[in-house]
Design an enzyme around this catalytic site. Structure first.
Site, PDB file in Angstrom:
ATOM      1  N   ASN A   1       0.874  -1.176   0.000  1.00 11.87           N
ATOM      2  CA  ASN A   1       0.000   0.000   0.000  1.00 11.87           C
ATOM      3  C   ASN A   1       0.909   1.223   0.000  1.00 11.87           C
ATOM      4  O   ASN A   1       1.512   1.544   1.016  1.00 11.87           O
ATOM      5  CB  ASN A   1      -0.886  -0.028   1.263  1.00 11.87           C
ATOM      6  CG  ASN A   1      -1.656   1.263   1.445  1.00 11.87           C
ATOM      7  OD1 ASN A   1      -1.762   2.079   0.527  1.00 11.87           O
ATOM      8  ND2 ASN A   1      -2.214   1.444   2.650  1.00 11.87           N
ATOM      9  N   TRP A   2       0.985   1.859  -1.146  1.00  8.25           N
ATOM     10  CA  TRP A   2       1.932   2.978  -1.275  1.00  8.25           C
ATOM     11  C   TRP A   2       1.384   4.285  -0.727  1.00  8.25           C
ATOM     12  O   TRP A   2       2.079   5.306  -0.733  1.00  8.25           O
ATOM     13  CB  TRP A   2       2.325   3.158  -2.750  1.00  8.25           C
ATOM     14  CG  TRP A   2       3.310   2.120  -3.220  1.00  8.25           C
ATOM     15  CD1 TRP A   2       3.839   1.087  -2.478  1.00  8.25           C
ATOM     16  CD2 TRP A   2       3.895   2.011  -4.523  1.00  8.25           C
ATOM     17  NE1 TRP A   2       4.706   0.347  -3.247  1.00  8.25           N
ATOM     18  CE2 TRP A   2       4.763   0.906  -4.507  1.00  8.25           C
ATOM     19  CE3 TRP A   2       3.760   2.745  -5.702  1.00  8.25           C
ATOM     20  CZ2 TRP A   2       5.501   0.504  -5.621  1.00  8.25           C
ATOM     21  CZ3 TRP A   2       4.497   2.358  -6.822  1.00  8.25           C
ATOM     22  CH2 TRP A   2       5.361   1.248  -6.778  1.00  8.25           C
ATOM     23  N   LYS A   3       0.121   4.285  -0.326  1.00  8.05           N
ATOM     24  CA  LYS A   3      -0.500   5.499   0.222  1.00  8.05           C
ATOM     25  C   LYS A   3      -0.289   6.669  -0.751  1.00  8.05           C
ATOM     26  O   LYS A   3      -0.315   6.446  -1.961  1.00  8.05           O
ATOM     27  CB  LYS A   3       0.047   5.775   1.628  1.00  8.05           C
ATOM     28  CG  LYS A   3      -0.062   4.519   2.508  1.00  8.05           C
ATOM     29  CD  LYS A   3       0.168   4.741   3.962  1.00  8.05           C
ATOM     30  CE  LYS A   3       0.003   3.419   4.701  1.00  8.05           C
ATOM     31  NZ  LYS A   3       0.084   3.525   6.139  1.00  8.05           N
TER      32      LYS A   3
ATOM     33  N   GLY B   1       2.872  -1.081   4.192  1.00  6.12           N
ATOM     34  CA  GLY B   1       3.002   0.319   3.818  1.00  6.12           C
ATOM     35  C   GLY B   1       4.462   0.663   3.579  1.00  6.12           C
ATOM     36  O   GLY B   1       5.021   0.442   2.498  1.00  6.12           O
ATOM     37  N   GLY B   2       5.118   1.205   4.612  1.00  5.37           N
ATOM     38  CA  GLY B   2       6.492   1.703   4.510  1.00  5.37           C
ATOM     39  C   GLY B   2       7.443   0.763   3.780  1.00  5.37           C
ATOM     40  O   GLY B   2       8.147   1.184   2.843  1.00  5.37           O
TER      41      GLY B   2
ATOM     42  N   GLU C   1      -6.711   4.929   7.655  1.00  2.00           N
ATOM     43  CA  GLU C   1      -6.477   6.354   7.362  1.00  2.00           C
ATOM     44  C   GLU C   1      -7.701   6.966   6.678  1.00  2.00           C
ATOM     45  O   GLU C   1      -7.983   8.148   6.858  1.00  2.00           O
ATOM     46  CB  GLU C   1      -5.206   6.510   6.516  1.00  2.00           C
ATOM     47  CG  GLU C   1      -3.956   6.301   7.373  1.00  2.00           C
ATOM     48  CD  GLU C   1      -2.769   5.692   6.643  1.00  2.00           C
ATOM     49  OE1 GLU C   1      -2.740   5.725   5.400  1.00  2.00           O
ATOM     50  OE2 GLU C   1      -1.872   5.167   7.335  1.00  2.00           O
TER      51      GLU C   1
ATOM     52  N   GLY D   1       2.652   2.091  10.918  1.00  2.00           N
ATOM     53  CA  GLY D   1       3.723   3.085  10.937  1.00  2.00           C
ATOM     54  C   GLY D   1       4.370   3.248  12.306  1.00  2.00           C
ATOM     55  O   GLY D   1       5.113   4.206  12.530  1.00  2.00           O
TER      56      GLY D   1
ATOM     57  N   GLU E   1      -5.518  -4.758  10.422  1.00  2.00           N
ATOM     58  CA  GLU E   1      -4.495  -3.744  10.654  1.00  2.00           C
ATOM     59  C   GLU E   1      -4.807  -3.005  11.949  1.00  2.00           C
ATOM     60  O   GLU E   1      -5.616  -2.058  11.941  1.00  2.00           O
ATOM     61  CB  GLU E   1      -4.480  -2.736   9.501  1.00  2.00           C
ATOM     62  CG  GLU E   1      -4.134  -3.359   8.169  1.00  2.00           C
ATOM     63  CD  GLU E   1      -3.528  -2.332   7.214  1.00  2.00           C
ATOM     64  OE1 GLU E   1      -2.400  -2.564   6.772  1.00  2.00           O
ATOM     65  OE2 GLU E   1      -4.159  -1.296   6.956  1.00  2.00           O
TER      66      GLU E   1
ATOM     67  N   HIS F   1      -9.439   1.451   4.664  1.00  2.00           N
ATOM     68  CA  HIS F   1      -8.166   1.589   5.375  1.00  2.00           C
ATOM     69  C   HIS F   1      -8.350   2.554   6.548  1.00  2.00           C
ATOM     70  O   HIS F   1      -9.108   3.526   6.440  1.00  2.00           O
ATOM     71  CB  HIS F   1      -7.084   2.105   4.418  1.00  2.00           C
ATOM     72  CG  HIS F   1      -5.724   2.078   5.039  1.00  2.00           C
ATOM     73  ND1 HIS F   1      -5.309   3.055   5.919  1.00  2.00           N
ATOM     74  CD2 HIS F   1      -4.713   1.185   4.958  1.00  2.00           C
ATOM     75  CE1 HIS F   1      -4.086   2.749   6.337  1.00  2.00           C
ATOM     76  NE2 HIS F   1      -3.703   1.628   5.762  1.00  2.00           N
TER      77      HIS F   1
ATOM     78  N   SER G   1       3.343  -2.170  10.231  1.00  2.00           N
ATOM     79  CA  SER G   1       4.788  -2.264  10.465  1.00  2.00           C
ATOM     80  C   SER G   1       5.369  -3.643  10.174  1.00  2.00           C
ATOM     81  O   SER G   1       6.320  -4.078  10.824  1.00  2.00           O
ATOM     82  CB  SER G   1       5.132  -1.826  11.893  1.00  2.00           C
ATOM     83  OG  SER G   1       4.716  -0.489  12.092  1.00  2.00           O
TER      84      SER G   1
END
Ligand code: PGA
Length: 255
Positions: A10-12, A233-234, A99, A173, A167, A97, A212
Protein backbone atom coordinates in the site's frame (compact mmCIF):
# COMPACT_ATOMS: atom_id res chain seq x y z
CA UNK A 1 -2.14 -28.12 2.98
CA UNK A 2 0.52 -25.89 1.50
CA UNK A 3 0.29 -22.27 2.53
CA UNK A 4 -0.67 -19.56 0.07
CA UNK A 5 0.13 -15.92 0.55
CA UNK A 6 -0.85 -12.56 -0.86
CA UNK A 7 1.81 -9.94 -0.26
CA UNK A 8 0.37 -6.49 -0.92
CA UNK A 9 2.03 -3.09 -0.95
CA UNK A 10 0.00 0.00 0.00
CA UNK A 11 1.93 2.98 -1.28
CA UNK A 12 -0.50 5.50 0.22
CA UNK A 13 0.11 9.03 -1.18
CA UNK A 14 3.65 8.28 -2.36
CA UNK A 15 5.17 8.15 -5.86
CA UNK A 16 4.46 10.18 -8.94
CA UNK A 17 3.74 8.27 -12.07
CA UNK A 18 7.44 8.23 -13.13
CA UNK A 19 8.59 7.28 -9.65
CA UNK A 20 6.13 4.39 -9.61
CA UNK A 21 7.49 2.83 -12.79
CA UNK A 22 11.11 3.30 -11.65
CA UNK A 23 10.38 1.71 -8.31
CA UNK A 24 8.58 -1.24 -9.86
CA UNK A 25 11.39 -1.86 -12.32
CA UNK A 26 13.80 -2.03 -9.38
CA UNK A 27 11.44 -4.40 -7.57
CA UNK A 28 11.26 -6.75 -10.53
CA UNK A 29 15.05 -6.66 -10.96
CA UNK A 30 15.39 -7.70 -7.33
CA UNK A 31 13.20 -10.75 -7.90
CA UNK A 32 9.79 -9.46 -6.84
CA UNK A 33 7.53 -11.83 -8.77
CA UNK A 34 4.71 -14.16 -7.86
CA UNK A 35 4.78 -17.94 -8.03
CA UNK A 36 2.04 -20.55 -7.65
CA UNK A 37 1.92 -20.01 -3.87
CA UNK A 38 2.69 -16.33 -3.46
CA UNK A 39 0.68 -13.58 -5.14
CA UNK A 40 1.95 -10.01 -5.27
CA UNK A 41 -0.14 -6.83 -5.36
CA UNK A 42 0.81 -3.15 -5.45
CA UNK A 43 -1.66 -0.37 -4.69
CA UNK A 44 -0.15 2.91 -5.94
CA UNK A 45 -1.99 6.25 -5.80
CA UNK A 46 -4.61 6.64 -8.53
CA UNK A 47 -2.52 8.69 -10.94
CA UNK A 48 0.36 6.22 -10.79
CA UNK A 49 -1.76 3.16 -11.50
CA UNK A 50 -1.49 3.38 -15.23
CA UNK A 51 2.32 3.62 -15.30
CA UNK A 52 2.50 0.83 -12.69
CA UNK A 53 0.44 -1.43 -14.93
CA UNK A 54 2.69 -0.62 -17.87
CA UNK A 55 5.87 -1.22 -15.87
CA UNK A 56 4.54 -4.57 -14.70
CA UNK A 57 3.15 -5.83 -17.97
CA UNK A 58 3.90 -9.51 -18.42
CA UNK A 59 4.93 -9.93 -14.76
CA UNK A 60 1.65 -11.38 -13.35
CA UNK A 61 1.95 -8.91 -10.46
CA UNK A 62 -1.46 -7.46 -9.58
CA UNK A 63 -2.20 -3.76 -9.35
CA UNK A 64 -4.98 -2.31 -7.21
CA UNK A 65 -6.41 1.01 -6.07
CA UNK A 66 -6.51 2.35 -2.51
CA UNK A 67 -10.18 3.34 -2.53
CA UNK A 68 -13.21 3.59 -4.80
CA UNK A 69 -16.50 5.43 -4.83
CA UNK A 70 -19.54 3.71 -3.42
CA UNK A 71 -21.51 5.07 -6.37
CA UNK A 72 -21.51 3.62 -9.86
CA UNK A 73 -21.11 6.96 -11.68
CA UNK A 74 -22.64 10.41 -11.78
CA UNK A 75 -22.38 13.75 -10.04
CA UNK A 76 -19.72 12.92 -7.44
CA UNK A 77 -16.90 15.37 -8.06
CA UNK A 78 -13.47 14.02 -7.29
CA UNK A 79 -14.58 10.42 -6.87
CA UNK A 80 -13.26 7.42 -8.83
CA UNK A 81 -15.59 4.62 -9.83
CA UNK A 82 -14.92 0.93 -9.35
CA UNK A 83 -15.72 0.38 -12.99
CA UNK A 84 -13.01 2.76 -14.16
CA UNK A 85 -10.54 1.14 -11.74
CA UNK A 86 -11.38 -2.26 -13.18
CA UNK A 87 -11.28 -1.08 -16.76
CA UNK A 88 -7.78 0.36 -16.46
CA UNK A 89 -6.56 -3.11 -15.47
CA UNK A 90 -6.72 -3.26 -11.67
CA UNK A 91 -7.76 -6.48 -9.96
CA UNK A 92 -8.11 -5.28 -6.36
CA UNK A 93 -9.17 -2.27 -4.32
CA UNK A 94 -8.51 -1.48 -0.67
CA UNK A 95 -11.65 -0.58 1.24
CA UNK A 96 -11.84 1.07 4.65
CA UNK A 97 -8.17 1.59 5.37
CA UNK A 98 -7.90 3.14 8.83
CA UNK A 99 -6.48 6.35 7.36
CA UNK A 100 -9.66 6.69 5.32
CA UNK A 101 -11.77 5.93 8.35
CA UNK A 102 -9.81 8.48 10.39
CA UNK A 103 -9.37 11.33 7.90
CA UNK A 104 -12.15 10.83 5.36
CA UNK A 105 -15.13 9.81 7.44
CA UNK A 106 -15.35 6.22 6.22
CA UNK A 107 -17.73 4.11 8.27
CA UNK A 108 -18.58 0.43 8.25
CA UNK A 109 -21.69 1.38 6.26
CA UNK A 110 -19.82 3.29 3.57
CA UNK A 111 -17.33 0.40 3.41
CA UNK A 112 -20.22 -1.99 2.93
CA UNK A 113 -21.52 0.03 -0.01
CA UNK A 114 -18.03 0.21 -1.50
CA UNK A 115 -17.45 -3.53 -1.14
CA UNK A 116 -20.66 -4.22 -3.06
CA UNK A 117 -19.77 -1.70 -5.76
CA UNK A 118 -16.24 -3.08 -6.08
CA UNK A 119 -17.36 -6.69 -6.31
CA UNK A 120 -20.08 -5.84 -8.82
CA UNK A 121 -17.40 -4.25 -10.99
CA UNK A 122 -15.34 -7.45 -10.81
CA UNK A 123 -12.72 -6.20 -8.35
CA UNK A 124 -11.49 -8.12 -5.31
CA UNK A 125 -12.18 -6.05 -2.18
CA UNK A 126 -9.43 -5.93 0.42
CA UNK A 127 -11.48 -4.90 3.43
CA UNK A 128 -9.34 -3.32 6.16
CA UNK A 129 -10.37 -3.61 9.79
CA UNK A 130 -8.59 -3.07 13.09
CA UNK A 131 -8.95 -1.73 16.60
CA UNK A 132 -7.52 1.49 18.02
CA UNK A 133 -5.12 1.46 20.99
CA UNK A 134 -7.94 2.62 23.23
CA UNK A 135 -10.28 -0.15 22.12
CA UNK A 136 -7.56 -2.71 22.77
CA UNK A 137 -6.87 -1.31 26.24
CA UNK A 138 -10.57 -1.59 27.01
CA UNK A 139 -10.47 -5.28 26.03
CA UNK A 140 -12.82 -4.66 23.10
CA UNK A 141 -10.64 -5.90 20.24
CA UNK A 142 -12.67 -9.00 19.32
CA UNK A 143 -15.97 -7.06 19.53
CA UNK A 144 -14.69 -4.22 17.36
CA UNK A 145 -13.41 -6.64 14.71
CA UNK A 146 -16.66 -8.57 14.73
CA UNK A 147 -18.72 -5.39 14.37
CA UNK A 148 -16.54 -4.11 11.52
CA UNK A 149 -16.83 -7.46 9.75
CA UNK A 150 -20.57 -7.95 10.19
CA UNK A 151 -21.49 -4.39 9.21
CA UNK A 152 -18.93 -4.09 6.42
CA UNK A 153 -19.90 -7.45 4.91
CA UNK A 154 -23.67 -7.02 5.21
CA UNK A 155 -25.40 -8.82 2.31
CA UNK A 156 -22.06 -9.82 0.81
CA UNK A 157 -22.58 -13.31 -0.58
CA UNK A 158 -19.37 -14.14 -2.37
CA UNK A 159 -16.03 -14.93 -0.79
CA UNK A 160 -13.93 -15.46 -3.93
CA UNK A 161 -13.38 -11.74 -4.32
CA UNK A 162 -12.96 -10.97 -0.64
CA UNK A 163 -9.74 -10.44 1.31
CA UNK A 164 -9.63 -9.19 4.89
CA UNK A 165 -6.69 -7.10 6.13
CA UNK A 166 -6.32 -6.97 9.90
CA UNK A 167 -4.49 -3.74 10.65
CA UNK A 168 -4.42 -2.68 14.29
CA UNK A 169 -4.51 1.11 14.04
CA UNK A 170 -1.84 1.50 16.74
CA UNK A 171 0.62 -0.69 14.82
CA UNK A 172 0.50 1.17 11.49
CA UNK A 173 3.72 3.09 10.94
CA UNK A 174 4.67 2.44 14.59
CA UNK A 175 5.64 -1.06 15.63
CA UNK A 176 4.09 -4.37 14.73
CA UNK A 177 1.69 -6.33 16.92
CA UNK A 178 3.22 -9.39 18.58
CA UNK A 179 2.71 -12.81 16.99
CA UNK A 180 0.43 -13.72 19.89
CA UNK A 181 -1.74 -10.61 19.41
CA UNK A 182 -1.92 -11.38 15.70
CA UNK A 183 -2.77 -15.04 16.32
CA UNK A 184 -5.61 -14.08 18.64
CA UNK A 185 -7.05 -11.40 16.35
CA UNK A 186 -6.86 -13.57 13.25
CA UNK A 187 -8.52 -16.46 15.09
CA UNK A 188 -11.41 -14.21 16.13
CA UNK A 189 -11.75 -12.91 12.56
CA UNK A 190 -11.78 -16.50 11.26
CA UNK A 191 -14.55 -17.40 13.72
CA UNK A 192 -16.74 -14.55 12.46
CA UNK A 193 -16.04 -15.45 8.82
CA UNK A 194 -16.96 -19.09 9.43
CA UNK A 195 -20.18 -18.07 11.21
CA UNK A 196 -20.98 -15.64 8.45
CA UNK A 197 -20.12 -17.73 5.35
CA UNK A 198 -20.13 -21.32 6.64
CA UNK A 199 -17.29 -23.66 7.46
CA UNK A 200 -15.82 -24.24 4.01
CA UNK A 201 -16.08 -20.76 2.52
CA UNK A 202 -15.29 -18.94 5.75
CA UNK A 203 -12.09 -20.93 6.07
CA UNK A 204 -10.94 -19.94 2.60
CA UNK A 205 -10.94 -16.16 2.93
CA UNK A 206 -7.44 -14.73 3.06
CA UNK A 207 -6.72 -12.70 6.20
CA UNK A 208 -3.69 -10.42 5.77
CA UNK A 209 -1.84 -8.74 8.61
CA UNK A 210 -0.81 -5.10 8.28
CA UNK A 211 1.01 -2.70 10.60
CA UNK A 212 4.79 -2.26 10.46
CA UNK A 213 5.40 -5.57 8.75
CA UNK A 214 9.00 -5.43 7.51
CA UNK A 215 11.90 -7.60 6.37
CA UNK A 216 12.96 -8.38 9.95
CA UNK A 217 9.61 -9.51 11.35
CA UNK A 218 8.12 -11.05 8.18
CA UNK A 219 9.15 -14.63 8.94
CA UNK A 220 7.67 -14.56 12.42
CA UNK A 221 4.42 -12.83 11.39
CA UNK A 222 3.80 -14.79 8.19
CA UNK A 223 4.23 -18.04 10.15
CA UNK A 224 1.32 -17.23 12.48
CA UNK A 225 -1.75 -19.40 12.04
CA UNK A 226 -4.44 -17.83 9.81
CA UNK A 227 -2.05 -15.23 8.41
CA UNK A 228 -2.29 -15.42 4.61
CA UNK A 229 -0.01 -12.52 3.80
CA UNK A 230 0.56 -8.89 4.53
CA UNK A 231 -0.64 -5.40 3.68
CA UNK A 232 2.57 -3.44 3.80
CA UNK A 233 3.00 0.32 3.82
CA UNK A 234 6.49 1.70 4.51
CA UNK A 235 8.43 -1.44 3.57
CA UNK A 236 6.60 -1.74 0.24
CA UNK A 237 8.33 1.42 -0.95
CA UNK A 238 11.77 -0.10 -0.34
CA UNK A 239 12.80 -2.61 -3.01
CA UNK A 240 15.30 -4.42 -0.74
CA UNK A 241 12.84 -4.83 2.09
CA UNK A 242 9.89 -5.78 -0.08
CA UNK A 243 11.84 -8.31 -2.14
CA UNK A 244 13.12 -9.86 1.06
CA UNK A 245 9.54 -10.22 2.36
CA UNK A 246 8.51 -11.91 -0.89
CA UNK A 247 11.48 -14.28 -0.64
CA UNK A 248 10.53 -15.12 2.96
CA UNK A 249 6.93 -15.86 1.95
CA UNK A 250 8.18 -18.16 -0.81
CA UNK A 251 10.45 -19.98 1.63
CA UNK A 252 7.61 -20.47 4.09
CA UNK A 253 5.45 -22.09 1.42
CA UNK A 254 8.23 -24.62 0.90
CA UNK A 255 8.57 -25.41 4.61
P1 PGA B 1 2.90 0.26 7.54
O1 PGA B 1 1.47 0.55 6.89
O2 PGA B 1 3.38 -1.04 6.99
O3 PGA B 1 3.74 1.43 7.13
O4 PGA B 1 2.69 0.20 9.03
C1 PGA B 1 0.54 -0.48 6.70
C2 PGA B 1 -0.75 0.08 6.17
O5 PGA B 1 -1.15 1.18 6.59
O6 PGA B 1 -1.41 -0.55 5.31
Amino acid sequence: MQRQYLIAGNWKMNTTSDEASDLLRQMVELGVQPNEHVDVLFCPPFLSISSAIQALSGSHIHVGAQDCSQHLHGAFTGEVSAESIRSIGCSHVLIGHSERRQYHGETDDSCNAKIHTAMDAGLAAVYCIGETAEEREQGRTADVLSQQLLAGLRDVQQTENLVIAYEPVWAIGQSAATPEQIREAHASIRTVLVERFGEARGAEVFILYGGSLNASNAREILSVENVAGGLIGGASLKPDAFSSIIATAKELTQA
